[in-house]
Scaffold this active site. Structure first.
Site, PDB file in Angstrom:
ATOM      1  N   HIS A 253      24.628   1.490  45.523  1.00 62.07           N
ATOM      2  CA  HIS A 253      24.726   2.433  46.626  1.00 62.07           C
ATOM      3  C   HIS A 253      26.045   2.304  47.377  1.00 62.07           C
ATOM      4  O   HIS A 253      26.589   3.309  47.854  1.00 62.07           O
ATOM      5  CB  HIS A 253      23.535   2.245  47.570  1.00 62.07           C
ATOM      6  CG  HIS A 253      22.286   2.874  47.046  1.00 62.07           C
ATOM      7  ND1 HIS A 253      21.022   2.546  47.487  1.00 62.07           N
ATOM      8  CD2 HIS A 253      22.104   3.833  46.104  1.00 62.07           C
ATOM      9  CE1 HIS A 253      20.125   3.272  46.837  1.00 62.07           C
ATOM     10  NE2 HIS A 253      20.765   4.053  46.005  1.00 62.07           N
ATOM     11  N   GLU A 490      27.598  17.734  24.866  1.00 63.19           N
ATOM     12  CA  GLU A 490      27.476  16.306  25.186  1.00 63.19           C
ATOM     13  C   GLU A 490      26.878  15.522  24.035  1.00 63.19           C
ATOM     14  O   GLU A 490      26.731  14.302  24.105  1.00 63.19           O
ATOM     15  CB  GLU A 490      26.638  16.111  26.457  1.00 63.19           C
ATOM     16  CG  GLU A 490      25.323  16.822  26.462  1.00 63.19           C
ATOM     17  CD  GLU A 490      24.654  16.806  27.826  1.00 63.19           C
ATOM     18  OE1 GLU A 490      25.030  15.976  28.672  1.00 63.19           O
ATOM     19  OE2 GLU A 490      23.741  17.614  28.046  1.00 63.19           O
ATOM     20  N   ASP A 514      27.836  11.796  28.848  1.00 66.86           N
ATOM     21  CA  ASP A 514      26.982  11.581  27.682  1.00 66.86           C
ATOM     22  C   ASP A 514      27.749  11.710  26.378  1.00 66.86           C
ATOM     23  O   ASP A 514      27.459  11.004  25.403  1.00 66.86           O
ATOM     24  CB  ASP A 514      25.799  12.557  27.694  1.00 66.86           C
ATOM     25  CG  ASP A 514      24.597  12.000  28.452  1.00 66.86           C
ATOM     26  OD1 ASP A 514      24.322  10.790  28.313  1.00 66.86           O
ATOM     27  OD2 ASP A 514      23.941  12.743  29.187  1.00 66.86           O
ATOM     28  N   CYS A 561      32.402  19.477  32.900  1.00 66.02           N
ATOM     29  CA  CYS A 561      31.698  19.139  34.139  1.00 66.02           C
ATOM     30  C   CYS A 561      31.421  17.643  34.251  1.00 66.02           C
ATOM     31  O   CYS A 561      30.854  17.191  35.243  1.00 66.02           O
ATOM     32  CB  CYS A 561      30.381  19.921  34.239  1.00 66.02           C
ATOM     33  SG  CYS A 561      29.211  19.571  32.909  1.00 66.02           S
TER      34      CYS A 561
END
Length: 631
Positions: A253, A490, A514, A561
């Site tokens: 985080h 991907e 990916d 993307c």
């Protein structure tokens, strides 16, 4: 559930006793899987770790000698270049008394501390919701821990044994943290840091202490074993130049928060990061995961000037961020944003996004016990479309499976979920979910603004099957203008048959995260492989090149993307390979546009062809730096 150590898709046995046992077990099964109760029980999975003892006190750290020069590497968690002065952050040891002053008094104290902590977190969520959706999500996870009845009950049991509330809470959390870290799961180990944050917050209330705010001088680079999310939130980011952590991971985080604020960060640097004393000159290259302590004065000056130059350029880039993006020779390159929900739209538009190249629809499906309705989905997609004010919106259909757990979908147990039912395969396996999502996207107005993007397409049949469903739903809604349907590249097979796919798809969007994982056979969530999992690798670039060549045969455009698009230094390569849309994180839009505006497409094509012949991602980066040192 985390302490079971159960991986995605594994079978669990639920046992209950008492007069409401059957109903209780049924409810738990429904919560976990969304499947009807009554299936044959699977073999039980024992907890991987029994209640663990509190962590041992760490041995004293021997600091480096002031002025000692040393270089080391970690994992790049938030890109950027920083120079500054080291500030060592040592975790404050909160001393607690073991013996309590009466069960009722200590139980009441714990209740008060939990309530007060919850109130503070709720207030922080309200303040963060509009500025940072990511920070608000992290705080909601912390709030869930504070309200976890199991943690409260475990601490209560210790209080009834005569322990103080502070000792009981600390011991309870320490046991959970130790157990999570022993599971060997890097993602769960990073979540242990969130538990430590909650331990500290509640203990401060119990001990009547205020949270210590670290005062930073301009140009501070923090060095620590780890940093808690609440500690990061308290920092003066205007004076924070960078972060280097001995532990942590690229999906922690704190790493997410640093990236959201544009703070360069290197994590998993090892014990040497804990040994850096205060006041040492530092060069932190978070593009490549490198840290230099006490470099030669000439190098430090040069890197400081380079970092200052970057900051000055960034100001100029932001001033031009809203202008249309074209290369120096006039080729139109759209720079759009990756979005995680309606809360991200305003920030993206403010940063100059020309649309949304990837709306991750998982935000509607995760962390709930049932799928969102068609109307709920439509309302959210329409909110994004309205916020974009006519700019294009590409909605990726549900990308469930692998590391995205959607329990109510009822995915079967699989030996390797990353290679199993995920993405479009899951949608075709549960077509009722796909149909509801397609209908919701088709209803977005104005007609033509929204497009559909299909994840994990590996075969032509995948595309045809979804196309058939889209056509049926268009007819049912009376829509006469067909919606554009694109596919993500991907999976290597999709790149290799791109020409055939382009005959029936309206556009391609390359998911480099990916694609890199599958091309290099490296798990993208494994921090041990983070340095090798390089989207600049010539093999990955070759697959993008093949996809662009196949798309060009049928006049289809190609976007990227994945995270590679957010690196300004990747723009020359991607443009040279034939990419005409870059979908990036909002904070990277201005810098990516600025680099694109300097490019000559012919030169980009020449350098991209040369890059495909190189041996490594590092060699490709060096090549780009030779031609575009400012990228």
């Amino acid at each position: 559930l985390m302490l079971l150590g159960a991986s995605f898709g594994q079978s669990l046995t639920v046992e209950a006793v008492g007069p409401t046992a059957a109903a209780t077990a049924d409810r738990i099964v429904a919560l976990l899987s969304g499947e009807a109760a009554g299936a044959p029980p699977a073999a039980p999975i024992r907890p991987a770790v029994e209640a663990a003892a509190p962590a041992a006190t760490p041995a004293p750290v021997t600091l480096l000698e002031p002025g000692e020069a040393i270089d080391f590497e970690g994992v790049a968690a938030s890109p950027g270049l920083a120079t500054g002065v080291s500030v060592r952050v040592v975790a404050e040891e909160l001393t607690v008394e073991e013996v309590g002053h009466g069960v009722e008094s200590e139980a009441a104290a714990l209740q008060y501390a939990l309530q007060q902590t919850a109130v503070v977190i709720e207030a922080s969520i309200a303040q963060s919701a509009e500025r940072s959706a990511q920070q608000a999500d992290i705080l909601r996870a912390h709030l869930a821990f504070v309200r976890d009845p199991d943690l409260e009950q475990a601490a209560g049991a210790l209080i009834r044994e005569g322990k103080s509330a502070a000792f009981a809470w600390k011991t309870t959390i320490d046991r959970q943290v130790a157990a999570l870290r022993k599971l060997g799961n890097p993602v769960l180990a990073e979540r242990a840091t969130d538990l430590e944050d909650i331990r500290r917050r509640v203990l401060l209330v119990l001990l009547g202490r205020a949270q210590h705010r670290l005062e930073l001088a301009p140009g501070s680079i923090l060095f620590a074993d780890d940093l808690l999310p609440s500690q990061f939130a308290d920092l003066d980011v205007a004076h924070l130049a960078g972060i280097c952590l001995a532990g942590g991971g690229p999906t922690s985080h704190v790493a997410i928060l640093a990236a959201s604020k544009g703070i360069p960060a290197v994590v998993a640097a090892g014990a040497v990061a804990s040994r850096v004393p205060d006041g040492q000159p530092v060069v932190l290259d978070a593009e490549n995961g490198r840290v230099r302590i006490n470099p030669p004065a000439s190098e430090f000056t040069a890197m400081r000037e380079a970092a200052e130059h970057r900051r000055s350029r960034a100001v100029a880039h932001r001033a031009a961020a809203h202008d249309e993006c074209r290369t120096a020779d006039g080729t139109r390159i759209e720079v759009v944003a990756n979005l995680g929900g309606p809360a991200d739209v305003a920030v993206a538009v403010e940063n100059g996004a020309e649309g949304c190249g990837l709306l991750r629809s998982e935000f509607l499906f995760l962390d709930r016990t049932a799928a969102p309705s068609e109307d709920e989905q439509f309302a959210q997609y329409q909110a994004v479309a309205t916020g974009l004010a006519g700019r294009p919106l590409i909605v990726r259909t549900l990308d469930a499976g692998a590391d995205k757990d959607v329990p109510y979908v009822g995915l079967p147990e699989e030996e390797n979920p990353a290679l199993g039912l995920r993405g479009v395969r899951t949608s075709l396996w549960r077509p009722e979910l796909l149909r509801a999502q397609v209908r919701a996207i088709l209803r977005v107005e104005p007609i033509g603004q929204a497009r559909i993007l299909l994840p994990m397409v590996a075969t032509l049949q995948d595309l045809r099957d979804v196309r058939a469903i889209v056509g049926e739903e268009e007819k049912a809604l009376g829509r006469t203008t067909p919606i554009e349907v694109g596919i993500m590249i991907e999976v290597p097979s999709a790149a290799l048959i791109a020409e055939r796919l382009a005959a029936e798809a309206d556009f391609f969007s390359v998911g480099t995260n990916d694609l890199t994982q599958y091309a290099l056979a490296m798990d993208r969530v494994n921090p041990r492989l983070a340095r090798q999992l390089d989207a600049f690798h010539p093999a990955v670039l070759k697959l993008i090149a093949v996809a662009c060549e196949g798309a060009a045969v049928h006049g289809r455009w190609v976007g990227v993307c994945g995270s590679l698009a957010s690196f300004p230094s990747a723009a020359p390569l991607l443009v040279g390979l034939g990419v005409r849309e870059l979908s990036v994180t909002p904070g990277a839009i201005a810098d990516v546009k600025a680099v694109v505006r300097t490019l000559d497409v012919t030169q980009c094509q020449t350098v991209a062809r040369e890059a495909l012949r190189l041996e490594s991602g590092a060699a490709v980066r060096r090549l780009v730096a030779e031609h575009w040192p400012e990228a």
